[in-house]
Enzyme design. Structure first.
Site, short mmCIF file in Angstrom:
data_model
loop_
_atom_site.label_atom_id
_atom_site.label_comp_id
_atom_site.label_asym_id
_atom_site.label_seq_id
_atom_site.Cartn_x
_atom_site.Cartn_y
_atom_site.Cartn_z
CE LYS A 18 28.73 -43.68 -36.80
NZ LYS A 18 28.10 -44.23 -35.59
NE ARG A 93 23.63 -39.73 -36.18
CZ ARG A 93 24.87 -39.54 -35.72
NH1 ARG A 93 25.77 -38.95 -36.44
NH2 ARG A 93 25.20 -40.01 -34.54
NE ARG A 132 31.86 -42.81 -27.45
CZ ARG A 132 31.23 -42.73 -28.62
NH1 ARG A 132 31.77 -43.25 -29.70
NH2 ARG A 132 30.05 -42.14 -28.69
NE ARG A 167 29.74 -38.17 -27.75
CZ ARG A 167 29.52 -38.66 -28.96
NH1 ARG A 167 30.55 -39.14 -29.67
NH2 ARG A 167 28.33 -38.66 -29.50
NE ARG A 178 24.29 -40.62 -29.12
CZ ARG A 178 25.57 -40.87 -28.84
NH1 ARG A 178 25.91 -41.29 -27.64
NH2 ARG A 178 26.49 -40.70 -29.74
P1 AMP Z 1 27.99 -38.60 -33.14
O1 AMP Z 1 29.26 -38.14 -32.52
O2 AMP Z 1 28.14 -38.92 -34.60
O3 AMP Z 1 27.34 -39.72 -32.37
O4 AMP Z 1 26.98 -37.36 -33.07
C1 AMP Z 1 26.58 -36.79 -31.84
C2 AMP Z 1 25.26 -36.06 -32.00
O5 AMP Z 1 25.42 -34.99 -32.96
C3 AMP Z 1 24.11 -36.89 -32.53
O6 AMP Z 1 23.46 -37.63 -31.52
C4 AMP Z 1 23.22 -35.80 -33.13
O7 AMP Z 1 22.54 -35.08 -32.12
C5 AMP Z 1 24.24 -34.86 -33.75
N1 AMP Z 1 24.58 -35.25 -35.15
C6 AMP Z 1 25.80 -35.67 -35.61
N2 AMP Z 1 25.76 -35.95 -36.92
C7 AMP Z 1 24.48 -35.73 -37.29
C8 AMP Z 1 23.77 -35.85 -38.52
N3 AMP Z 1 24.38 -36.30 -39.64
N4 AMP Z 1 22.45 -35.52 -38.54
C9 AMP Z 1 21.82 -35.07 -37.44
N5 AMP Z 1 22.41 -34.93 -36.24
C10 AMP Z 1 23.73 -35.26 -36.16
#
Ligand code: AMP
Length: 224
Positions: A18, A93, A132, A167, A178
């Site tokens: 994404k 989400r 990654r 990460r 996740r």
């Molecule tokens: P991402 O980089 O989008 O995978 O986000 C990393 C982490 O940030 C996720 O696993 C959640 O813990 C938190 N996070 C990011 N976006 C959201 C969202 N829209 N709602 C809830 N938690 C989020």
């Protein structure tokens, strides 16, 4: 059809690309990417009050509370760089976040979101995330196996010192969590947007450019 503002949501499990596709859309459409993951990682990195609050939740691969995320996106949409719209990456989400986004775009005079779901088999996701690497300062992502030269040459756009790491939540045990959270909380959005007739689905396998070509085909008709 001509629209003056874009509202594009990139949906998909962790590791489907994404962020990478969002960055290509930013270049092509000249609208900013709103990555809630990047925003939260920035807060953690700076150890702000919010960052300290969410650090552990993120480390466990769980979702941060809806109201916090909605407030973050609401204030992000007030920035002038969203005049032409936004690419939402990692938001919404959950169903409550999707409902809130409907309201937020209305408030900002943006069109209803066009939603692109990027799909990759789970086994490939786990492999991808193991290699990654991400820059904690600017959000650039690389593949350890294929991007060694680019990693060595990396410079953050703001001139800050690069910090390229794996990460914490890309470690295999957290990735499984996740993926489970995606299936439980986020996958229901596919039906939500299908019902609104705003869902488009593309395969996320193949090269970045191959996937981007599929994304552009799905977006054909919304560009200026
Ligand atoms: P991402 O980089 O989008 O995978 O986000 C990393 C982490 O940030 C996720 O696993 C959640 O813990 C938190 N996070 C990011 N976006 C959201 C969202 N829209 N709602 C809830 N938690 C989020």
């Amino acid at each position: 059809m001509t629209v003056s503002r874009y509202s594009i949501v990139l949906l998909g499990a962790v590791g489907v690309g994404k962020g990478t596709q969002a960055k290509k859309l930013v270049e092509a459409l000249k609208v900013p990417q709103i990555s809630t993951g990047d925003i939260l990682r920035g807060e953690v990195q700076a150890q702000t009050e919010l960052g300290i609050r969410v650090q552990e939740i993120m480390g466990r691969g769980e979702l941060v509370a809806d109201d916090l995320l909605i407030a973050i996106v609401r204030s992000r949409l007030k920035k002038p760089d969203t005049a032409r719209g936004a690419i939402f990456d990692g938001f919404p989400r959950t169903i409550p976040q999707a409902d809130a986004l409907e309201q937020l775009v209305l408030e900002e005079g943006m069109p209803a979101p066009v939603v692109i779901s990027i799909e990759v088999p789970d086994e490939e996701i786990v492999d991808r995330l193991a290699s990654r690497r991400v820059c904690l300062n600017c959000g650039a992502t690389y593949n350890l196996n294929t991007d060694q030269a680019a990693i060595a040459a990396h410079k953050c756009p703001d001139g800050k010192t690069a910090m390229i790491v794996q990460r914490d939540d890309d470690k295999p045990e957290t990735v499984q969590k996740r993926l489970q959270v995606y299936r439980e909380k986020t996958a229901p959005l596919l039906d939500y947007y299908k019902r609104k007739r705003s869902l488009k689905t593309v395969s996320g396998t193949g090269t970045t450019n191959e996937v981007f070509a599929r994304v552009l085909i799905e977006l054909d008709g919304i560009s200026e």
